[in-house]
Design a protein around this motif. Structure first.
Motif, mmCIF file in Angstrom:
data_model
loop_
_atom_site.group_PDB
_atom_site.id
_atom_site.type_symbol
_atom_site.label_atom_id
_atom_site.label_comp_id
_atom_site.label_asym_id
_atom_site.label_seq_id
_atom_site.Cartn_x
_atom_site.Cartn_y
_atom_site.Cartn_z
ATOM 1 N N TYR A 217 0.799 -1.236 0.000
ATOM 2 C CA TYR A 217 0.000 0.000 0.000
ATOM 3 C C TYR A 217 0.831 1.284 0.000
ATOM 4 N N TYR A 218 2.138 1.175 -0.045
ATOM 5 C CA TYR A 218 2.971 2.359 0.165
ATOM 6 C C TYR A 218 3.867 2.708 -1.031
ATOM 7 N N LYS A 229 4.029 11.058 -2.316
ATOM 8 C CA LYS A 229 2.580 11.187 -2.094
ATOM 9 C C LYS A 229 1.941 9.811 -1.918
ATOM 10 N N ALA A 230 2.335 8.856 -2.761
ATOM 11 C CA ALA A 230 1.767 7.501 -2.660
ATOM 12 C C ALA A 230 2.068 6.893 -1.300
ATOM 13 N N ASP A 233 -0.035 8.770 1.358
ATOM 14 C CA ASP A 233 -1.435 8.359 1.232
ATOM 15 C C ASP A 233 -1.635 6.974 1.848
ATOM 16 N N ALA A 236 -1.739 7.284 5.593
ATOM 17 C CA ALA A 236 -3.004 7.851 6.057
ATOM 18 C C ALA A 236 -4.118 6.813 6.054
ATOM 19 N N GLU A 237 -4.075 5.920 5.083
ATOM 20 C CA GLU A 237 -5.155 4.932 4.941
ATOM 21 C C GLU A 237 -4.898 3.645 5.722
#
Length: 255
Positions: A217-218, A229-230, A233, A236-237
């Motif tokens: 996810y990173y 940014k990825a 994000d 954060a998720e």
């Protein structure tokens, strides 16, 4: 007399190393545009190779000084991965042979990913010895990134299969009983340090691609753990993982 096909000439020119080669002189009389284009390409290739040879010679100044003083096993040391939010800091130590030229050696950050990978393979094939040091995020959090970088470098030196007589280190000094030289911006000034930076960078990038399979996810396969940014994000998720550096400011808020 039948002229050589352009494709045959192209293959033949791959083995030409000088513009004074009799074959080049012979081809200069061939008026075909395709032949003249190949000769121009040859000239550019040889000019580029000559520039790279001169760059290697210039970047071998520190090593030659050692050789001239009877020191033969000179290890270049560098680390990568101080800035990322995740993953280890990795160092490499490389002892290059005195009599081999590896064209294109430079600070790993100045090279394309494809070029780094090709050079890493060539370095491994040509090197007298190389070693890797790796300090995980958990240890970085315990002792700080500066000390972790030093520890990775020491591990890399200790990972060599022979003891170096002298160390060339990128902007560091190490607590080792070996004579050493601290070189600012050493990865752009010493072929040995440049080689170490390339080995360390390729090793760490591959490691982060493996971590991407575990933590998809990173964007670790693309950002190598840096705060893109990825990556932010993903944090954060999905929150943090075991390989995130909890002492780093952007990560602290997720604890």
């Amino acid at each position: 007399m039948t002229k050589e096909a352009i494709s045959e000439i192209k293959t033949h020119l791959l083995n030409v190393t000088t513009l004074t080669d009799p074959y080049v002189t012979y081809l200069q009389a061939d008026e075909r545009k395709g032949v003249q284009k190949l000769l121009l390409q040859l000239q550019k290739r040889l000019e580029k190779e000559q520039a790279l040879k001169e760059q290697f010679y210039h970047m071998q100044t520190f090593e030659r000084s050692c050789y001239q003083n009877g020191i033969h096993l000179v290890a270049g040391i560098d680390e990568v991965g101080r800035g990322p939010l995740a993953g280890p800091v990795v160092a490499a130590a490389v002892i290059l042979p005195k009599d081999r030229v590896i064209l294109g050696l430079n600070d790993s950050k100045q090279l394309s990913g494809k070029k780094r990978i090709a050079l890493a393979e060539e370095i491994k094939e040509q090197a007298v010895a190389f070693g890797i040091g790796e300090i995980p995020a958990e240890k970085i959090d315990q002792i700080n990134i500066y000390q972790a970088s030093k520890l990775a470098m020491i591990q890399a030196v200790e990972g060599l299969n022979m003891k170096p007589e002298h160390l060339l280190i990128d902007a560091m000094t190490l607590d080792l009983p070996i004579s050493q030289e601290k070189i600012i911006k050493g990865d752009a000034r010493s072929v040995s340090i440049a080689a170490a930076s390339i080995i360390a960078k390729v090793y760490r990038d591959n490691l982060m691609k493996e971590y991407h399979q575990q933590y998809p996810y990173y964007g670790f396969d693309k950002n190598a753990g840096y705060g893109t940014k990825a990556h932010l994000d993903g944090l954060a998720e999905h929150g943090i993982t075991e390989i995130h550096r909890k002492s780093y400011a952007p990560i602290k808020k997720y604890l």
